[in-house]
Scaffold this motif. Structure first.
Motif, PDB file in Angstrom:
ATOM      1  N   TYR A  95     -11.987  11.927  -2.733  1.00 29.84           N
ATOM      2  CA  TYR A  95     -10.799  12.590  -3.275  1.00 29.84           C
ATOM      3  C   TYR A  95     -11.018  14.095  -3.378  1.00 29.84           C
ATOM      4  O   TYR A  95     -10.150  14.898  -2.991  1.00 29.84           O
TER       5      TYR A  95
ATOM      6  N   PHE B  13      -6.145  10.305  -4.455  1.00 29.60           N
ATOM      7  CA  PHE B  13      -5.949  10.049  -5.884  1.00 29.60           C
ATOM      8  C   PHE B  13      -7.296  10.096  -6.604  1.00 29.60           C
ATOM      9  O   PHE B  13      -8.345   9.837  -6.017  1.00 29.60           O
TER      10      PHE B  13
ATOM     11  N   PRO C 130      -9.743   8.323  -8.744  1.00 26.14           N
ATOM     12  CA  PRO C 130      -9.940   6.893  -9.025  1.00 26.14           C
ATOM     13  C   PRO C 130     -10.108   6.572 -10.499  1.00 26.14           C
ATOM     14  O   PRO C 130      -9.898   5.425 -10.909  1.00 26.14           O
TER      15      PRO C 130
ATOM     16  N   GLU D  25      -6.431   6.220 -11.564  1.00 25.85           N
ATOM     17  CA  GLU D  25      -5.601   5.284 -10.803  1.00 25.85           C
ATOM     18  C   GLU D  25      -5.544   3.920 -11.484  1.00 25.85           C
ATOM     19  O   GLU D  25      -6.575   3.323 -11.779  1.00 25.85           O
ATOM     20  N   THR D  26      -4.341   3.437 -11.734  1.00 28.66           N
ATOM     21  CA  THR D  26      -4.169   2.152 -12.411  1.00 28.66           C
ATOM     22  C   THR D  26      -4.136   0.982 -11.433  1.00 28.66           C
ATOM     23  O   THR D  26      -4.392  -0.158 -11.831  1.00 28.66           O
ATOM     24  N   SER D  27      -3.806   1.240 -10.183  1.00 29.25           N
ATOM     25  CA  SER D  27      -3.648   0.160  -9.211  1.00 29.25           C
ATOM     26  C   SER D  27      -4.992  -0.229  -8.600  1.00 29.25           C
ATOM     27  O   SER D  27      -5.603   0.551  -7.865  1.00 29.25           O
TER      28      SER D  27
ATOM     29  N   LYS E 239      -4.753  -0.381  -4.744  1.00 34.50           N
ATOM     30  CA  LYS E 239      -4.843   0.915  -4.076  1.00 34.50           C
ATOM     31  C   LYS E 239      -6.300   1.352  -3.935  1.00 34.50           C
ATOM     32  O   LYS E 239      -6.704   1.896  -2.894  1.00 34.50           O
ATOM     33  N   LYS E 240      -7.094   1.103  -4.970  1.00 34.67           N
ATOM     34  CA  LYS E 240      -8.508   1.461  -4.899  1.00 34.67           C
ATOM     35  C   LYS E 240      -9.208   0.650  -3.816  1.00 34.67           C
ATOM     36  O   LYS E 240     -10.031   1.181  -3.058  1.00 34.67           O
TER      37      LYS E 240
END
Length: 353
Positions: free
Chosen positions: A274, A296, A298, A301-303, A306-307
């Motif tokens: 990132y 993003f 990490p 990041e809530t998803s 996505k990670k």
């Protein structure tokens, strides 16, 4: 890891730098502000405007060239947060011990950086015996005869590391003997601190413990017997289908610690990508999408999806780059669906901290 800049000349610097090679200013890291600042070489205490104008000095371990963190003078402490966790250090009058300790501190400071980014409590056991944790860095030759079989590990908030692990030759020998594909100081710290955070976050929380047992298994079964069986008979059959490593298959506690360390691995790699603005658009059409855009933070990041969707192609890219240099894969692991579920459990748990 975050990218840092010298606040005097804007030169790019790394986390461990204590001097800017471009402008010559000293550099110090503030764990509270997550910032590296430039410092006048002609002083030993500094009023730092970038840190709300407070007065700082180096951690006491700066004199041993193992720490570049700053401490707030008004708090009356000599050691930074990371160094305050040390309960035992090796005899540093021995140059070989000092060199090993430097390598150990690099890894440990990176661990503490990451724990703080997760907003996890970092409390020294020296000040809070019940809730804190600490480190004993030991040389086997200095141990009494009855303790010669001491191993790297965790017990009741005390993380023990044999300083021989800081010798890359010794570490590689052990890696081969144990048939491991990955063995690093930072990996050790991430794994062992995982045991501590299991005690802190899961053990006494019935609802979370119940969910843990559904995903990882029943940790109440004999740990000693499980390890004996693992070392005598090897890992579970087809362990790759359900575990991140052979050792993870030995007992739910080790499965947790191994998976926890891999979640930290993944998050650190994603933060580095990132900060470098990395993205990939492979020149092939693949059944599995290996495009990646690390756009993003990490830690924010809530998803989980996505990670993972970013992390898996990133790790594949990382392995491919290493092979281009004739080096082994830095991440020689396969993340199966059951392991992915375990990683998601950790992701969700850390979001609640």
């Amino acid at each position: 890891m975050k990218l840092f800049q010298c606040t005097n000349c804007k030169n790019t610097v790394v986390f461990e730098n204590n001097k800017c090679v471009n402008c010559g200013y000293l550099l110090g890291y503030s764990s509270y502000y997550n910032k590296i600042v430039a410092l006048d070489t002609n002083a030993s205490k500094w009023q730092v405007l970038e840190l709300d104008g407070k007065t700082y000095e180096y951690c006491e371990n700066y004199k041993h060239k193992v720490c570049n963190w700053l401490v707030d003078v008004s708090r009356g402490r000599k050691f930074c947060l990371a160094c305050s966790l040390n309960r035992t250090i090796p005899h540093i009058l021995d140059d070989a011990n000092l060199a090993k300790w430097k390598h150990i501190e690099i890894a440990k400071h990176r661990l503490v950086y990451q724990l703080l980014r997760f907003s996890l409590p970092v409390v020294s056991k020296i000040g809070d015996d019940l809730k804190g944790f600490c480190f004993d860095f030991l040389a086997r030759e200095d141990l009494p005869e009855e303790s010669k079989d001491t191993k790297t590990g965790h017990a009741n908030g005390v993380i023990t590391l044999l300083i021989s692990e800081a010798d890359p030759v010794v570490r590689e020998q052990v890696k081969q003997q144990m048939a491991e594909r990955y063995r690093t100081l930072l990996g050790h710290f991430r794994h062992e601190v995982g045991h501590y955070f299991w005690d802190l976050l899961i053990r006494d929380n019935p609802d979370i413990l119940e969910e843990f047992r559904i995903i990882f298994g029943d940790e109440s079964k004999s740990y000693a017997d499980a390890l004996t069986n693992h070392y005598n008979n090897g890992p579970q059959a087809n362990w790759q289908q359900n575990f991140i490593s052979k050792y993870a298959s030995s007992h739910p506690w080790e499965d947790w610690a191994e998976t926890w360390s891999h979640y930290l691995h993944l998050t650190d790699v994603l933060e580095t990508a990132y900060n470098f603005g990395l993205r990939s658009n492979p020149k092939i059409t693949a059944k599995q999408n290996i495009k990646m855009n690390a756009s993003f933070d990490p830690y924010k990041e809530t998803s989980f999806e996505k990670k993972m969707d970013t992390g898996i192609p990133l790790l594949f890219t990382l392995n491919s780059m290493n092979r281009s240099m004739g080096e082994d894969d830095p991440y020689p692991f396969i993340i199966s669906k059951p392991v992915e579920r375990k990683l998601e459990f950790i992701h969700d748990l850390l979001r609640k901290v």
